[in-house]
Structures are given as structure tokens and as C-alpha cells.
Motif scaffolding. Structure first.
Motif, PDB file in Angstrom:
ATOM      1  N   TRP A 243       0.794  -1.314   0.057  1.00  0.00           N
ATOM      2  CA  TRP A 243      -0.030  -0.285  -0.104  1.00  0.00           C
ATOM      3  C   TRP A 243       0.512   1.016  -0.568  1.00  0.00           C
ATOM      4  O   TRP A 243       2.056   1.788   0.774  1.00  0.00           O
ATOM      5  CB  TRP A 243      -0.974  -0.009   1.142  1.00  0.00           C
ATOM      6  N   THR A 244       0.740   2.044  -0.811  1.00  0.00           N
ATOM      7  CA  THR A 244       1.276   3.335  -0.859  1.00  0.00           C
ATOM      8  C   THR A 244       0.724   4.839   0.105  1.00  0.00           C
ATOM      9  O   THR A 244      -1.011   3.714   0.247  1.00  0.00           O
ATOM     10  CB  THR A 244       0.999   4.165  -2.145  1.00  0.00           C
ATOM     11  N   PRO A 245       0.634   5.431   0.446  1.00  0.00           N
ATOM     12  CA  PRO A 245      -0.132   6.268   1.419  1.00  0.00           C
ATOM     13  C   PRO A 245      -1.390   6.970   0.764  1.00  0.00           C
ATOM     14  O   PRO A 245      -2.259   6.629   1.861  1.00  0.00           O
ATOM     15  CB  PRO A 245       1.021   7.379   1.221  1.00  0.00           C
ATOM     16  N   LEU A 246      -1.500   6.832  -0.337  1.00  0.00           N
ATOM     17  CA  LEU A 246      -3.026   6.904  -0.443  1.00  0.00           C
ATOM     18  C   LEU A 246      -3.655   6.206  -0.626  1.00  0.00           C
ATOM     19  O   LEU A 246      -4.957   6.132   0.012  1.00  0.00           O
ATOM     20  CB  LEU A 246      -2.616   6.940  -2.782  1.00  0.00           C
ATOM     21  N   MET A 247      -3.065   4.258  -1.075  1.00  0.00           N
ATOM     22  CA  MET A 247      -3.762   3.460  -0.650  1.00  0.00           C
ATOM     23  C   MET A 247      -4.583   3.968   0.925  1.00  0.00           C
ATOM     24  O   MET A 247      -5.513   3.293   1.009  1.00  0.00           O
ATOM     25  CB  MET A 247      -3.416   2.326  -1.177  1.00  0.00           C
ATOM     26  N   ARG A 248      -3.537   4.145   1.563  1.00  0.00           N
ATOM     27  CA  ARG A 248      -4.343   4.142   3.105  1.00  0.00           C
ATOM     28  C   ARG A 248      -5.525   4.915   3.309  1.00  0.00           C
ATOM     29  O   ARG A 248      -5.476   4.845   4.416  1.00  0.00           O
ATOM     30  CB  ARG A 248      -3.488   4.523   3.720  1.00  0.00           C
ATOM     31  N   VAL A 249      -5.650   5.559   2.462  1.00  0.00           N
ATOM     32  CA  VAL A 249      -6.213   6.515   2.866  1.00  0.00           C
ATOM     33  C   VAL A 249      -7.602   6.313   2.765  1.00  0.00           C
ATOM     34  O   VAL A 249      -8.541   6.262   2.986  1.00  0.00           O
ATOM     35  CB  VAL A 249      -5.693   8.401   1.614  1.00  0.00           C
ATOM     36  N   ASP A 268       0.271   7.864  -7.758  1.00  0.00           N
ATOM     37  CA  ASP A 268      -0.486   7.737  -8.689  1.00  0.00           C
ATOM     38  C   ASP A 268      -1.790   6.912  -8.793  1.00  0.00           C
ATOM     39  O   ASP A 268      -1.605   5.823  -7.626  1.00  0.00           O
ATOM     40  CB  ASP A 268       0.275   6.052  -9.272  1.00  0.00           C
ATOM     41  N   VAL A 269      -2.520   7.421  -9.188  1.00  0.00           N
ATOM     42  CA  VAL A 269      -3.704   7.411  -8.621  1.00  0.00           C
ATOM     43  C   VAL A 269      -4.568   6.440  -9.132  1.00  0.00           C
ATOM     44  O   VAL A 269      -5.342   5.524  -8.728  1.00  0.00           O
ATOM     45  CB  VAL A 269      -4.648   8.438  -9.459  1.00  0.00           C
ATOM     46  N   ASN A 270      -3.579   5.148 -10.303  1.00  0.00           N
ATOM     47  CA  ASN A 270      -4.114   3.703 -10.320  1.00  0.00           C
ATOM     48  C   ASN A 270      -3.121   2.654 -10.308  1.00  0.00           C
ATOM     49  O   ASN A 270      -2.970   1.593 -10.669  1.00  0.00           O
ATOM     50  CB  ASN A 270      -3.913   3.747 -11.461  1.00  0.00           C
ATOM     51  N   VAL A 271      -2.302   3.206  -8.741  1.00  0.00           N
ATOM     52  CA  VAL A 271      -1.621   2.021  -8.261  1.00  0.00           C
ATOM     53  C   VAL A 271      -1.750   0.846  -8.182  1.00  0.00           C
ATOM     54  O   VAL A 271      -3.368   0.781  -7.706  1.00  0.00           O
ATOM     55  CB  VAL A 271      -0.290   2.896  -7.403  1.00  0.00           C
ATOM     56  N   MET A 281     -10.913   1.309  -6.438  1.00  0.00           N
ATOM     57  CA  MET A 281     -11.519   0.315  -5.819  1.00  0.00           C
ATOM     58  C   MET A 281     -11.589  -0.362  -3.951  1.00  0.00           C
ATOM     59  O   MET A 281     -12.441  -0.167  -3.331  1.00  0.00           O
ATOM     60  CB  MET A 281     -10.997  -1.424  -6.273  1.00  0.00           C
ATOM     61  N   VAL A 282     -10.802   0.376  -3.356  1.00  0.00           N
ATOM     62  CA  VAL A 282     -10.199   0.355  -2.065  1.00  0.00           C
ATOM     63  C   VAL A 282     -11.317   1.516  -1.386  1.00  0.00           C
ATOM     64  O   VAL A 282     -12.101   0.949  -0.315  1.00  0.00           O
ATOM     65  CB  VAL A 282      -9.027   0.738  -1.724  1.00  0.00           C
ATOM     66  N   ALA A 300      -8.756   8.455 -12.360  1.00  0.00           N
ATOM     67  CA  ALA A 300      -8.490   6.891 -11.549  1.00  0.00           C
ATOM     68  C   ALA A 300      -9.522   6.073 -12.640  1.00  0.00           C
ATOM     69  O   ALA A 300     -11.144   6.935 -13.205  1.00  0.00           O
ATOM     70  CB  ALA A 300      -9.273   6.496 -10.302  1.00  0.00           C
ATOM     71  N   ASP A 301      -8.682   4.315 -12.902  1.00  0.00           N
ATOM     72  CA  ASP A 301      -9.974   4.095 -14.307  1.00  0.00           C
ATOM     73  C   ASP A 301      -9.761   3.141 -13.484  1.00  0.00           C
ATOM     74  O   ASP A 301     -10.231   2.461 -13.329  1.00  0.00           O
ATOM     75  CB  ASP A 301      -8.064   3.404 -15.440  1.00  0.00           C
ATOM     76  N   GLN A 302     -11.489   3.272 -13.567  1.00  0.00           N
ATOM     77  CA  GLN A 302     -12.116   2.308 -13.312  1.00  0.00           C
ATOM     78  C   GLN A 302     -12.497   1.045 -13.790  1.00  0.00           C
ATOM     79  O   GLN A 302     -13.568  -0.011 -13.076  1.00  0.00           O
ATOM     80  CB  GLN A 302     -14.310   2.406 -12.861  1.00  0.00           C
TER      81      GLN A 302
END
Length: 351
Positions: A243-249, A268-271, A281-282, A300-302
Motif C-alpha cells: 500500500w502507498t500512502p494514497l492507498m492508506r487514505v 499514482d492514482v491507479n497504483v 477499488m479500496v 482513476a480508471d474504473q
């Protein structure tokens, strides 16, 4: 010349070693000609201690020994004792009382942490200058004084600790150091101080989380902004879930303002994480509607799928996230309209 003392009046106990909780005392046994003989031929002794409230004496030792150790006393306290001597003839006599002041209890780790929590610089300095307390001693939570100072934002006390040798890289049981504690608590001055002392953004806890991960979890925008401006990697991954920091958010707070700072810094919005999930997704799974909108607006790519072939729309549907389903449908329709407009512009009306 002093007059000789009456042989009928015993000398008071002779005080030996005194600590903060014990007093050694001894007395002469000159009258006891047969210290190991039959009891009827032996002198026995009673050490009596005075009650400071009633000024009455009570026995704390009775026997034939000529020494006694008084224990479990209070530190920095006056105590008074006298000796009662009982000779083989049955005659009893008392010595004058002798007073003793117990020592101050030596400083320990508890004193250090108490001074810190009271934010008392003078007391903290006194304990450290005693030289008997480890500056990195843990409290019952496993935290060093510097970690506690970092949590509370006590920068001036942290400076005292560091100048007395505190280890800025010391870690707790989860691998967090003082810099991570300060980042999570949002104390920017403390963060800057620790950076000036040599703390690094490359440090990791046991799960591989960085100071930026912890700043993001705390949701403190000034600290996050400083970390990024100071060169902290924005897409750093932990080693458990990737998880990146963005994913933690997306997974924890859903704080759109924090996510916006990260995205503006190039996150990276699509990491993808270990399971192929994206921040979108998260965020969908955790029903962070505002964050979902921000991520979509940020590219972000849905249509991306996780390792099980499920995308953001599938997850929204599976968990009944109707608001998010409507948002995703709206974005899909806008994309479709943009595509239709482009086709008409490029190819014209073929009817």
C-alpha cells in the motif's frame, strides 16, 4: 573533660549503612560473657522504634544478636530508635534514642518519564544529570522518553533528551521511531527538529510503513506537505500489502483533502496493491464517496480489475453502494458521450 557515662545506661545503637529503604545498626555486647551459652547466662536485646505521632516506642527486634537491619522504610524520612538491654539478672535498661534520616530514593526510569509527562524541563534535567538513569529507558508501553516527547510535541524537552544522548532511531515494539510518532501526532515543529537531528524519511516500521504513511494516517496536512516538499517519496509502499500512502487514505480515513495533497504531488492514482486493487477499488469497498469522486476526477480508471477479475463497479454493486454506483454510471456515460462526440467530429454523419 566529659563525665563517664553510667554503666547502667547502654549506649544507643551505632548506625551503619543507610539507604533510601533500610538502616543497619549494631551495639556492643561487652556484658555478655557467654554469647553462645545457656539463655539464663546471656544478655538479650530489644531494638525499639518510636512512633512519630504518639512518640511511643515499640519493639522491632528481640534477640541475642548485636546487629540488626531495619528494612522497608520510607525514603527521606526521620526514624528514631533506642536499645533495651536485659541482663541475665533480669535487670533492664534503655539507651538514649538515636535519630536517622533515610536517603533520598535513587532516580529511576519512572522519575524520568514523570518529569517528561509533567513537561518539567528542570526536573528532567536533574534526573538526567544524576547519571543513574538510561535516557532511552522504556515506559510500560514500551516507549522511550523521546518517543513520548515526539507524541506530545514537547520539542524543548526532546532537545534536552537528545543532548543527553537519546537515540533518535530507537524503535518501539512495532518498529515506529520518534519521527513516525511525531508525524502521526501532527507536530510539525517536532518533525522538523528530528529531521535536523538526522532522522530519515527512509525509515520503516515492522510492516514497512514510512513516516509519510503515518502522517497520512494522522491526517495532518501541514506535516504531509512538509514531508513531500522535503523530498519524501510519495508512492512508497509498505511490505505487507504494498500500500502507498494514497492507498492508506482509501483504506482507512477516506480523507479527500489528504488524498488531494498526495495526488497534486504526483501520487499514482491507479497504483495496485498486492491483490491487484487500486485506490479507487479500496475507496469503493470502504464507502468513501467523496474520495471516490476525487479519484475519478483525478484520472482513476474504473475499468481496471483486481486479481479476481472484479472492478470498482462490481465491488460497488456487491456491497450495495448505490451512491457510488450512480457516480460510476455517470462517469461511464460521460466517457461514452465524449467518445460519440469524437467519432462524429472525426468521421461525420454516415447516414
Amino acid at each position: 573533660m566529659n563525665p563517664a557515662k553510667s554503666p547502667d545506661v547502654p549506649q544507643p545503637p551505632v548506625i551503619g549503612k543507610v539507604s533510601h529503604h533500610s538502616i543497619e545498626m549494631s551495639w556492643m555486647n561487652g556484658e555478655n560473657k557467654s554469647p553462645t551459652g545457656p539463655a539464663e547466662h546471656r544478655t538479650h536485646f530489644s531494638v525499639e522504634q518510636m512512633d512519630p505521632k504518639t512518640h511511643t516506642f515499640s519493639s522491632i527486634y528481640i534477640g541475642y544478636s548485636t546487629r540488626h537491619l531495619v528494612e522497608e522504610l520510607k525514603s527521606s524520612t526521620y526514624y528514631s530508635f533506642r536499645l533495651m538491654v536485659t541482663r541475665p539478672s533480669g535487670e533492664c535498661s534503655f539507651s538514649p534514642a538515636v535519630s536517622v534520616f533515610t536517603n533520598r530514593e535513587p532516580f529511576n526510569g519512572k522519575n524520568l518519564h514523570q518529569a517528561l509527562n509533567r513537561e518539567n524541563e528542570q526536573e528532567l534535567t536533574t534526573v538526567l544529570q544524576s547519571g543513574v538513569v538510561n535516557v532511552d529507558v522504556n515506559d510500560k508501553m514500551g516507549l522511550t522518553p523521546l518517543m513520548v516527547a515526539a507524541q506530545k510535541g514537547f520539542t524543548s524537552l526532546a532537545d534536552i533528551l537528545v543532548k543527553h544522548g537519546a537515540d533518535i532511531n530507537k524503535r518501539d515494539s512495532t518498529g515506529k521511531n520518534s519521527l513516525m510518532q511525531a508525524c502521526y501526532s501532527g507536530h510539525l515543529d517536532m518533525v522538523k527538529y528530528l529531521r535536523n537531528c538526522g532522522s530519515t524519511w527512509q525509515s520503516r516500521d515492522t510492516d514497512g510503513c514510512s513516516p509519510l504513511h503515518w502522517a497520512v494516517d494522522g491526517g495532518h496536512l501541514p506535516v504531509i506537505t512538509f514531508l513531500i516538499q522535503d523530498g519524501c517519496e510519495v508512492d512508497v509502499m509498505d511490505k505487507v500489502s504494498l500500500w502507498t500512502p494514497l492507498m492508506r487514505v482509501s483504506a482507512i480515513s477516506g480523507n479527500a483533502a489528504v488524498a488531494c495533497v498526495l495526488l497534486q504531488a504526483g501520487a499514482d492514482v491507479n497504483v495496485r496493491d498486492k491483490a491487484g486493487k487500486t485506490p479507487l477499488m479500496v475507496a469503493v469497498l470502504n464507502n468513501h464517496v467523496e474520495l471516490v469522486k476525487l479519484l475519478l476526477d483525478s484520472g482513476a480508471d474504473q475499468h481496471l480489475k483486481n486479481e479476481y477479475g472484479a472492478g470498482a463497479a462490481d465491488m460497488a454493486k456487491a456491497f450495495g453502494r448505490q451512491n457510488i454506483m450512480n457516480l460510476l454510471d455517470k462517469i461511464s456515460m460521460e466517457d461514452s458521450n465524449r467518445l460519440t462526440s469524437t467519432e462524429q467530429f472525426c468521421y461525420g454523419d454516415k447516414k
